[in-house]
Each structure stands twice: as C-alpha cells, then as structure tokens.
Design a protein around this motif. Structure first.
Motif, PDB file in Angstrom:
ATOM      1  N   GLY A  34     -22.867 -40.987  28.697  1.00  0.00           N
ATOM      2  CA  GLY A  34     -21.538 -40.507  28.336  1.00  0.00           C
ATOM      3  C   GLY A  34     -21.359 -40.362  26.846  1.00  0.00           C
ATOM      4  O   GLY A  34     -20.247 -40.208  26.349  1.00  0.00           O
ATOM      5  N   GLU A  57     -16.875 -37.688  21.941  1.00  0.00           N
ATOM      6  CA  GLU A  57     -16.609 -38.933  22.660  1.00  0.00           C
ATOM      7  C   GLU A  57     -16.403 -40.087  21.678  1.00  0.00           C
ATOM      8  O   GLU A  57     -16.969 -40.101  20.588  1.00  0.00           O
ATOM      9  CB  GLU A  57     -17.775 -39.241  23.605  1.00  0.00           C
ATOM     10  N   ILE A  99     -18.711 -47.199  25.387  1.00  0.00           N
ATOM     11  CA  ILE A  99     -18.414 -45.787  25.599  1.00  0.00           C
ATOM     12  C   ILE A  99     -17.676 -45.683  26.928  1.00  0.00           C
ATOM     13  O   ILE A  99     -18.185 -46.144  27.943  1.00  0.00           O
ATOM     14  CB  ILE A  99     -19.694 -44.924  25.675  1.00  0.00           C
ATOM     15  N   LYS A 100     -16.492 -45.086  26.907  1.00  0.00           N
ATOM     16  CA  LYS A 100     -15.715 -44.883  28.133  1.00  0.00           C
ATOM     17  C   LYS A 100     -15.557 -46.172  28.941  1.00  0.00           C
ATOM     18  O   LYS A 100     -15.818 -46.216  30.131  1.00  0.00           O
ATOM     19  CB  LYS A 100     -16.371 -43.826  29.020  1.00  0.00           C
ATOM     20  N   ASP A 101     -15.155 -47.257  28.293  1.00  0.00           N
ATOM     21  CA  ASP A 101     -14.927 -48.549  28.938  1.00  0.00           C
ATOM     22  C   ASP A 101     -16.160 -49.138  29.604  1.00  0.00           C
ATOM     23  O   ASP A 101     -16.068 -49.970  30.493  1.00  0.00           O
ATOM     24  CB  ASP A 101     -13.784 -48.458  29.962  1.00  0.00           C
TER      25      ASP A 101
END
Length: 70
Positions: free
Chosen positions: A31, A36, A52-54
């Motif tokens: 991800g 991002e 990254i992204k939780d």
C-alpha cells in the motif's frame, strides 16, 4: 528526502518510489505508493517499522532509501 532520513512518529506523504521493479512492486503490495501517508513507528539497527493505512510493516534500510517523502 528519503524515508530513511525522516523523523519518527511524523506523518509524511510518499512523493515517489525509485528503485528496482521488484522492490517497487513489493512496496505497492504493502500500500506504499505515490500520495499515500507513511509514518515511521520505530527504527532498530537498519530496520524500520512503518505505518501505512493503519497497518504496520517491517522494511529494511534499502527499501527505506528508495521511498521519497515530503
């Protein structure tokens, strides 16, 4: 600046990833791609724990050096 020079616990935005195709594909699968948000949670020796992204991932310094952040 590269992610390897970034400060811990500060959120950065990925500007680009410049490296070998297999490394770029691996980071994309996590991800980690342009635009991002990424945060370094901890650094132990030459290994980084990033968010990254939780989700948390462990990457080595070689990968951290190809990720350009701002």
């Amino acid at each position: 600046m590269t992610l390897s020079k970034a400060k811990m616990n500060k959120e950065y935005t990925v500007n680009s990833i410049a490296g070998q195709e297999d490394m770029v594909k691996f980071l994309f699968s996590l991800g980690c791609y342009e635009g991002e948000k990424v945060t370094i949670i901890s650094k132990i020796a030459s290994n980084y724990i990033i968010n990254i992204k939780d989700s948390r991932y462990g990457i080595d310094e070689q990968l951290a050096k190809i990720i350009q952040v701002a």
